[in-house]
Write a protein that holds these residues in place. Structure first.
Motif, mmCIF file in Angstrom:
data_model
loop_
_atom_site.group_PDB
_atom_site.id
_atom_site.type_symbol
_atom_site.label_atom_id
_atom_site.label_comp_id
_atom_site.label_asym_id
_atom_site.label_seq_id
_atom_site.Cartn_x
_atom_site.Cartn_y
_atom_site.Cartn_z
ATOM 1 N N ASN A 281 13.407 -33.017 -3.805
ATOM 2 C CA ASN A 281 12.767 -32.859 -5.114
ATOM 3 C C ASN A 281 13.288 -31.629 -5.861
ATOM 4 N N HIS A 282 14.008 -30.737 -5.160
ATOM 5 C CA HIS A 282 14.605 -29.580 -5.836
ATOM 6 C C HIS A 282 16.060 -29.811 -6.230
ATOM 7 N N GLU A 283 16.574 -30.974 -5.999
ATOM 8 C CA GLU A 283 17.873 -31.328 -6.582
ATOM 9 C C GLU A 283 17.598 -32.094 -7.877
ATOM 10 N N THR A 284 16.781 -31.491 -8.721
ATOM 11 C CA THR A 284 16.374 -32.094 -9.987
ATOM 12 C C THR A 284 16.326 -31.018 -11.070
ATOM 13 N N ASP A 285 16.529 -31.426 -12.302
ATOM 14 C CA ASP A 285 16.634 -30.467 -13.407
ATOM 15 C C ASP A 285 15.361 -29.667 -13.612
ATOM 16 N N ASP A 286 14.195 -30.332 -13.597
ATOM 17 C CA ASP A 286 12.939 -29.635 -13.859
ATOM 18 C C ASP A 286 12.720 -28.498 -12.869
ATOM 19 N N MET A 287 12.905 -28.788 -11.587
ATOM 20 C CA MET A 287 12.696 -27.767 -10.569
ATOM 21 C C MET A 287 13.750 -26.663 -10.676
ATOM 22 N N ASN A 288 14.993 -27.028 -10.976
ATOM 23 C CA ASN A 288 16.060 -26.027 -11.080
ATOM 24 C C ASN A 288 15.839 -25.063 -12.231
ATOM 25 N N SER A 314 22.335 -35.974 -9.017
ATOM 26 C CA SER A 314 21.822 -37.294 -9.395
ATOM 27 C C SER A 314 22.567 -38.417 -8.679
ATOM 28 N N ALA A 315 23.724 -38.101 -8.102
ATOM 29 C CA ALA A 315 24.490 -39.107 -7.354
ATOM 30 C C ALA A 315 24.154 -39.116 -5.868
ATOM 31 N N LEU A 316 23.374 -38.147 -5.408
ATOM 32 C CA LEU A 316 23.068 -38.045 -3.982
ATOM 33 C C LEU A 316 22.306 -39.265 -3.473
ATOM 34 N N PRO A 317 22.587 -39.689 -2.240
ATOM 35 C CA PRO A 317 21.737 -40.702 -1.604
ATOM 36 C C PRO A 317 20.294 -40.219 -1.497
ATOM 37 N N LEU A 318 19.370 -41.156 -1.390
ATOM 38 C CA LEU A 318 17.950 -40.827 -1.323
ATOM 39 C C LEU A 318 17.401 -40.865 0.100
ATOM 40 N N ALA A 319 18.146 -41.424 1.024
ATOM 41 C CA ALA A 319 17.690 -41.516 2.414
ATOM 42 C C ALA A 319 18.894 -41.811 3.292
ATOM 43 N N THR A 320 18.721 -41.616 4.594
ATOM 44 C CA THR A 320 19.752 -41.970 5.570
ATOM 45 C C THR A 320 19.062 -42.648 6.744
ATOM 46 N N LEU A 321 19.625 -43.736 7.202
ATOM 47 C CA LEU A 321 19.093 -44.462 8.353
ATOM 48 C C LEU A 321 19.965 -44.151 9.567
ATOM 49 N N ILE A 322 19.360 -43.602 10.599
ATOM 50 C CA ILE A 322 20.106 -43.212 11.791
ATOM 51 C C ILE A 322 19.830 -44.216 12.900
ATOM 52 N N GLY A 323 20.871 -44.940 13.273
ATOM 53 C CA GLY A 323 20.805 -45.846 14.415
ATOM 54 C C GLY A 323 19.728 -46.909 14.331
ATOM 55 N N ASP A 324 19.338 -47.331 13.144
ATOM 56 C CA ASP A 324 18.268 -48.319 12.957
ATOM 57 C C ASP A 324 16.940 -47.869 13.555
ATOM 58 N N ILE A 344 15.013 -49.982 -0.419
ATOM 59 C CA ILE A 344 15.790 -48.749 -0.551
ATOM 60 C C ILE A 344 17.279 -49.080 -0.664
ATOM 61 N N ARG A 345 17.739 -49.988 0.185
ATOM 62 C CA ARG A 345 19.154 -50.389 0.137
ATOM 63 C C ARG A 345 19.539 -50.910 -1.247
ATOM 64 N N ASN A 346 18.654 -51.654 -1.853
ATOM 65 C CA ASN A 346 18.968 -52.317 -3.118
ATOM 66 C C ASN A 346 18.638 -51.476 -4.350
ATOM 67 N N TYR A 347 18.092 -50.297 -4.148
ATOM 68 C CA TYR A 347 17.686 -49.461 -5.282
ATOM 69 C C TYR A 347 18.921 -48.869 -5.961
ATOM 70 N N ASP A 348 19.041 -49.081 -7.263
ATOM 71 C CA ASP A 348 20.195 -48.586 -8.027
ATOM 72 C C ASP A 348 19.855 -47.216 -8.611
ATOM 73 N N ARG A 349 20.184 -46.176 -7.864
ATOM 74 C CA ARG A 349 19.826 -44.823 -8.297
ATOM 75 C C ARG A 349 20.646 -44.363 -9.494
ATOM 76 N N SER A 350 21.750 -45.055 -9.801
ATOM 77 C CA SER A 350 22.599 -44.652 -10.927
ATOM 78 C C SER A 350 21.898 -44.846 -12.273
ATOM 79 N N LYS A 351 20.828 -45.660 -12.293
ATOM 80 C CA LYS A 351 20.131 -45.932 -13.551
ATOM 81 C C LYS A 351 19.053 -44.892 -13.872
ATOM 82 N N GLN A 352 18.832 -43.950 -12.944
ATOM 83 C CA GLN A 352 17.743 -42.985 -13.135
ATOM 84 C C GLN A 352 18.200 -41.630 -12.606
ATOM 85 N N ARG A 353 18.645 -40.762 -13.504
ATOM 86 C CA ARG A 353 19.176 -39.471 -13.066
ATOM 87 C C ARG A 353 18.093 -38.559 -12.509
ATOM 88 N N GLN A 354 16.913 -38.561 -13.115
ATOM 89 C CA GLN A 354 15.818 -37.701 -12.674
ATOM 90 C C GLN A 354 14.665 -38.577 -12.176
#
Length: 478
Positions: A281-288, A314-324, A344-354
């Motif tokens: 949540n701190h890799e966001t403009d408001d918090m920065n 804004s390009a960062l992944p939102l989660a990581t799955l380790i070993g299922d 989560i897999r299908n979420y297009d984060r490119s459409k929402q920078r913040q």
């Protein structure tokens, strides 16, 4: 015989002693008991609001301050504390309203007047930026000709070519330890390359740990560069065999946020398939803007540097799955039980920078666990809180052993909750130089067993947290 009112006052006084000792949990416990005995005293709620603010439970703080104002509309401290919590959530207009009230009631309060003036500047700035918004803003990289950009003549470090090298990273680590900076050309190269790599990754990278590998998961580092190096010194530096995942909140508050971000981005460039970063949540403009990263970028480099970082965040992944087995995300789970890993897999984060104030991204960055079953409004004032039953259903539905999240200080560095299915790891020891907490990281081997490691803060140069914050919050540190 002691009356309830007298007993409540005694508990309030005990809470005040705990506040002075920075024992926020004890203070809240005392104020809770005082309110049970006498729920009519504005000061009880206002003082509890202060303790909640120190624990970053800004939603609870706002509710308490509002109750205090309801009981006594002339209670100045309650307006001040509500303003402080709204400011912490980048709600400048709400904060400004209360600071104006404080200044009207106490016209000689110079501290409140300064904060009111700073809030006015932020509100004007935000309104101006909204007014000139036309479609998608141009990238900060537009017009940037790296090929013809010269490296500053006083730079005496390893040169960076078209590829990242371990030699360059080792030189960079030492430069940062000694208070030196990188040439702007190299900063731009690192941030732009990291952004490119992040953009090529899915919203949820899926990682397997080979027989010869291990993975280390780290939580918030919050600009505490020397504590980050302590992790590497204790646990080993990143390699292709020793993978790392940093679970958000690399920046803000600590005054070496650019150093951490550049180092992590450089490692991502060197080991793109073995080094991972999730957004916090701190890799966001408001918090920065509130907590110092924007000011630090401008002080050490320039405004373009911050804008480039903003685009990379804004390009960062939102989660990581380790070993299922383990879903690693910064905040926590969702307001809807129907959300699955496929969402989560299908979420297009490119459409929402913040992340905004609602939706899947916001919940992944902001939510917190609670002990009670079900869901509750967030103590932070953003997102919500989820109980052990929510975690159990999510893990069972998605075939997970547990979720691993960060986002909250844990005095022991980590915490295992919800019958072992919700693990919090926090990697910024003695957070903002005052909390006294341990830091922690988690090692995971090919057998996918979790090994929790705890460490203490190490000395750092005498630069205070929030040193580069350009908001009234810089003078509100604990």
């Amino acid at each position: 015989m002691t009356t309830d009112s007298e007993a409540a006052i005694a508990l309030k006084n005990e809470g005040n002693v705990a506040i002075a000792a920075k024992n926020w949990e004890k203070a809240i416990e005392c104020y809770n008991k005082a309110i049970e005995l006498d729920p009519t005293k504005a000061v009880f709620y206002s003082n509890r609001a202060l303790a909640h603010t120190r624990l970053e439970s800004h939603g609870f703080s706002i509710a308490d301050a509002s109750k205090s104002i309801e009981l006594d509309p002339t209670y100045i401290k309650a307006y001040y504390r509500r303003a402080t919590s709204n400011l912490s959530l980048a709600r400048y207009a709400e904060a400004l309203k209360d600071f104006r009230t404080v200044c009207k009631m106490a016209p000689n309060d110079q501290d409140a007047r300064l904060k009111m003036q700073e809030c006015e500047k932020m509100v004007k700035k935000i309104n101006f930026l909204k007014a000139i918004e036309v479609g998608e803003p141009a990238s900060a990289a537009e017009g940037l000709d790296l090929a013809s950009m010269a490296v500053e003549s006083d730079y005496d470090g390893v040169k960076l070519g078209d590829e990242m090298t371990l030699e360059f990273i080792e030189c960079m680590i030492e430069r940062f330890k000694n208070g030196k900076k990188l040439p702007k050309k190299y900063v731009y190269q690192i941030v732009l390359k990291a952004k490119e790599i992040f953009g090529s990754e899915p919203t949820m990278p899926e990682v397997k740990i080979a027989d010869t590998q291990k993975m280390t998961v780290c939580g918030d580092t919050h600009g505490q560069y020397f504590d980050l190096l302590e992790i590497f010194n204790r646990n080993g530096y990143p390699t292709e065999e020793h993978m790392y995942l940093f679970n958000g909140d690399f920046v803000d508050r600590g005054s070496w946020s650019t150093e951490i971000a550049l180092l992590l981005f450089a490692y991502k460039w060197l080991y793109p398939r073995n080094f991972f970063l999730n957004r916090g949540n701190h890799e966001t403009d408001d918090m920065n803007r509130v907590y110092g990263f924007e000011g630090e970028c401008k002080a050490k480099y320039n405004e373009r540097t911050f804008k480039l970082f903003s685009e990379a965040f804004s390009a960062l992944p939102l989660a990581t799955l380790i070993g299922d087995k383990y879903l690693v995300l910064h905040g926590g789970l969702f307001s809807d039980d129907k959300i699955t890993l496929d969402d989560i897999r299908n979420y297009d984060r490119s459409k929402q920078r913040q992340p905004g104030q609602e939706g899947l991204m916001m919940e992944m960055l902001w939510t917190d666990p609670q002990n009670l079953p079900g869901r509750s409004p967030s103590k932070r004032g953003v997102g919500m809180m989820f109980g052990p039953d929510v975690t159990k259903r999510f893990c069972e539905r998605n075939g997970l052993e547990a979720i691993i999240r960060s986002h909250e200080v844990r005095m022991g560095g980590y915490d295992v909750e919800h019958d072992g299915k919700c693990i919090t790891v926090f990697s910024a020891p003695n957070y903002v130089d005052t909390s006294g907490n341990k830091g922690a990281y988690i090692n995971i081997g090919p057998d996918y067993k979790l090994q929790h490691n705890v460490f203490d803060a190490v000395p750092h140069p005498d630069i205070k947290p929030m040193a580069y914050a350009q908001s009234p919050l810089s003078s509100m540190m604990m």
